[in-house]
Design a protein around this motif. Structure first.
Motif, PDB file in Angstrom:
ATOM      1  N   THR A  95       0.841  -1.202   0.000  1.00  0.00           N
ATOM      2  CA  THR A  95       0.000   0.000   0.000  1.00  0.00           C
ATOM      3  C   THR A  95       0.869   1.243   0.000  1.00  0.00           C
ATOM      4  O   THR A  95       0.520   2.265  -0.595  1.00  0.00           O
ATOM      5  CB  THR A  95      -0.912   0.013   1.245  1.00  0.00           C
ATOM      6  OG1 THR A  95      -1.620  -1.221   1.314  1.00  0.00           O
ATOM      7  CG2 THR A  95      -1.901   1.165   1.194  1.00  0.00           C
ATOM      8  N   LYS A 117       4.946   7.132  -6.036  1.00  0.00           N
ATOM      9  CA  LYS A 117       4.310   7.486  -4.766  1.00  0.00           C
ATOM     10  C   LYS A 117       5.139   7.058  -3.554  1.00  0.00           C
ATOM     11  O   LYS A 117       4.672   7.141  -2.421  1.00  0.00           O
ATOM     12  CB  LYS A 117       2.910   6.869  -4.688  1.00  0.00           C
ATOM     13  CG  LYS A 117       1.951   7.431  -5.738  1.00  0.00           C
ATOM     14  CD  LYS A 117       0.564   6.826  -5.602  1.00  0.00           C
ATOM     15  CE  LYS A 117      -0.380   7.405  -6.652  1.00  0.00           C
ATOM     16  NZ  LYS A 117      -1.740   6.811  -6.549  1.00  0.00           N
ATOM     17  N   HIS A 314       2.562   9.935   8.024  1.00  0.00           N
ATOM     18  CA  HIS A 314       2.336   9.465   6.656  1.00  0.00           C
ATOM     19  C   HIS A 314       1.723   8.057   6.658  1.00  0.00           C
ATOM     20  O   HIS A 314       0.767   7.782   5.924  1.00  0.00           O
ATOM     21  CB  HIS A 314       3.655   9.467   5.885  1.00  0.00           C
ATOM     22  CG  HIS A 314       3.567   8.857   4.530  1.00  0.00           C
ATOM     23  ND1 HIS A 314       2.891   9.452   3.486  1.00  0.00           N
ATOM     24  CD2 HIS A 314       4.069   7.685   4.033  1.00  0.00           C
ATOM     25  CE1 HIS A 314       2.972   8.675   2.405  1.00  0.00           C
ATOM     26  NE2 HIS A 314       3.680   7.607   2.713  1.00  0.00           N
ATOM     27  N   SER A 317      -1.861   8.066   7.755  1.00  0.00           N
ATOM     28  CA  SER A 317      -2.718   8.571   6.674  1.00  0.00           C
ATOM     29  C   SER A 317      -3.016   7.474   5.659  1.00  0.00           C
ATOM     30  O   SER A 317      -4.172   7.291   5.232  1.00  0.00           O
ATOM     31  CB  SER A 317      -2.039   9.753   5.980  1.00  0.00           C
ATOM     32  OG  SER A 317      -2.771  10.185   4.854  1.00  0.00           O
ATOM     33  N   ILE A 318      -1.984   6.723   5.272  1.00  0.00           N
ATOM     34  CA  ILE A 318      -2.146   5.630   4.314  1.00  0.00           C
ATOM     35  C   ILE A 318      -3.043   4.524   4.893  1.00  0.00           C
ATOM     36  O   ILE A 318      -3.950   4.012   4.226  1.00  0.00           O
ATOM     37  CB  ILE A 318      -0.776   5.038   3.918  1.00  0.00           C
ATOM     38  CG1 ILE A 318      -0.014   6.021   3.052  1.00  0.00           C
ATOM     39  CG2 ILE A 318      -0.944   3.705   3.176  1.00  0.00           C
ATOM     40  CD1 ILE A 318       1.365   5.533   2.648  1.00  0.00           C
ATOM     41  N   SER A 320      -5.267   4.727   7.249  1.00  0.00           N
ATOM     42  CA  SER A 320      -6.649   5.188   7.431  1.00  0.00           C
ATOM     43  C   SER A 320      -7.435   5.086   6.129  1.00  0.00           C
ATOM     44  O   SER A 320      -8.612   4.721   6.132  1.00  0.00           O
ATOM     45  CB  SER A 320      -6.663   6.634   7.923  1.00  0.00           C
ATOM     46  OG  SER A 320      -6.012   6.750   9.176  1.00  0.00           O
ATOM     47  N   ASN A 321      -6.759   5.372   5.031  1.00  0.00           N
ATOM     48  CA  ASN A 321      -7.432   5.302   3.724  1.00  0.00           C
ATOM     49  C   ASN A 321      -7.592   3.875   3.239  1.00  0.00           C
ATOM     50  O   ASN A 321      -8.405   3.603   2.355  1.00  0.00           O
ATOM     51  CB  ASN A 321      -6.629   6.097   2.688  1.00  0.00           C
ATOM     52  CG  ASN A 321      -6.620   7.583   2.967  1.00  0.00           C
ATOM     53  OD1 ASN A 321      -7.572   8.116   3.533  1.00  0.00           O
ATOM     54  ND2 ASN A 321      -5.536   8.257   2.583  1.00  0.00           N
ATOM     55  N   ASN A 322      -6.777   2.979   3.840  1.00  0.00           N
ATOM     56  CA  ASN A 322      -6.786   1.588   3.377  1.00  0.00           C
ATOM     57  C   ASN A 322      -7.768   0.711   4.141  1.00  0.00           C
ATOM     58  O   ASN A 322      -8.249  -0.299   3.627  1.00  0.00           O
ATOM     59  CB  ASN A 322      -5.374   0.999   3.495  1.00  0.00           C
ATOM     60  CG  ASN A 322      -5.263  -0.377   2.886  1.00  0.00           C
ATOM     61  OD1 ASN A 322      -5.194  -1.383   3.603  1.00  0.00           O
ATOM     62  ND2 ASN A 322      -5.261  -0.457   1.554  1.00  0.00           N
TER      63      ASN A 322
END
Length: 323
Positions: A95, A117, A314, A317-318, A320-322
């Motif tokens: 991810t 990314k 960081h 954040s990743i 949480s979106n996953n």
């Protein structure tokens, strides 16, 4: 040594998997200080069907294959194929990916992996070395102490550089090597064979004792063998050495050499394995005056505490979106 490492990892992997199945995490964070630790992260994520973030600390497939190529071309190519396969799956399924060297993405981009990314959060300077008040004047004695502290393995190549350099420098300089590793015996044998009396080998020590060695050193030494993979790495030792505030002599090329030149002025660099050039650098470094402003700027930019805080935000954040 290889068998004991396999055994240790097997035990670690078993317990790590057992805890993961028990905890059932929503997101996994892994590292590749050893490639198989990263692979374990990937395999666990498949089993639990969740995302993961991986921190890339070296290019294991390239490093191990080049080290084995010198012994057996067939084994070297075989190992590279196997580990490249695992590396590719680990990275394309992640991810999020972080690298500790800005030279890593180009290598993987050439392998067909999208690195656009990826993030760069390097090792940084530990709290113990920030505002510690090192005495950059060193000590008063009849000789200069050249200190290396760290792993003594095939990657460092201490046995091919230190004994010959120490012999040429003579009694006005003393090498102090603190650490252990797979080539420590070779280093000791080479020292004896050359009849060198100004190299002291010391076992690994705790951080508090290591700091004492840094205080009494006049020059800090670093060397990596002339292997393609090492042209991309950024050893964590560099951050520690720079913060200490003593002249640095380093046998490096590639990205780590460029990083040092860009950030500080109290270092002399030589081509790995070049004995005469190393001798010249150490002699020059013995009279070098360190610029404290360089060190202050470097620490402010590369404080590990600040780097890890940014990296943690960081990852959160990743994740949480996953989820």
């Amino acid at each position: 040594a290889m068998i004991s490492q396999v055994r240790a990892f097997t035990v670690f992997a078993w317990h790590a998997l057992r805890h993961c199945f028990k905890l059932k995490p929503d997101f996994i964070i892994g590292t590749t200080s050893r490639l198989m630790t990263g692979v374990l992260t990937w395999l666990t994520s498949i089993t639990l069907r969740n995302g993961y973030f991986v921190d890339i600390r070296d290019i294991f497939s390239e490093t191990i294959s080049e080290l084995f190529l010198a012994k057996s071309h067939l084994i070297g190519r075989g190992l590279k194929s196997v580990f490249s396969f695992m590396e590719w799956h680990l990275l394309v399924n992640a991810t999020g990916v972080n690298v500790v060297s800005e030279a890593f993405p180009d290598y993987f981009q050439e392998k067909g992996i999208d690195t656009s990314k990826w993030t760069f959060f390097p090792n940084g300077v530990d709290r113990e070395f920030i505002d510690f008040g090192f005495n950059t004047a060193g000590k008063c004695s009849d000789f200069k102490t050249v200190l290396y502290a760290g792993n003594i393995g095939s990657g460092q190549g201490m046995e091919i550089i230190v004994p010959e350099v120490a012999k040429q420098l003579g009694s006005k300089f003393k090498f102090q090597i603190v650490g252990d590793g797979s080539t420590c015996k070779l280093l000791e044998e080479r020292i004896i064979a050359l009849g060198v009396g100004n190299v002291e080998l010391l076992p690994p020590v705790e951080r508090t004792q290591l700091i004492k060695h840094y205080r009494t050193a006049d020059i800090l030494f670093l060397h990596l063998n002339n292997v393609s993979a090492f042209k991309r790495v950024l050893p964590s030792k560099i951050f520690e050495y720079i913060a200490v505030g003593k002249p640095i002599v380093a046998g490096l090329n590639g990205y780590s050499a460029r990083f040092i030149k860009k950030n500080i002025g109290h270092a002399y660099l030589f081509n790995p394995g070049d004995i005469d050039e190393c001798v010249s650098c150490i002699q020059k470094a013995s009279t070098l005056v360190v610029n404290h402003n360089d060190i202050d700027r470097f620490i402010e930019k590369y404080s590990r505490e600040h780097i890890m805080e940014s990296m943690a935000n960081h990852i959160i954040s990743i994740a949480s979106n996953n989820v």
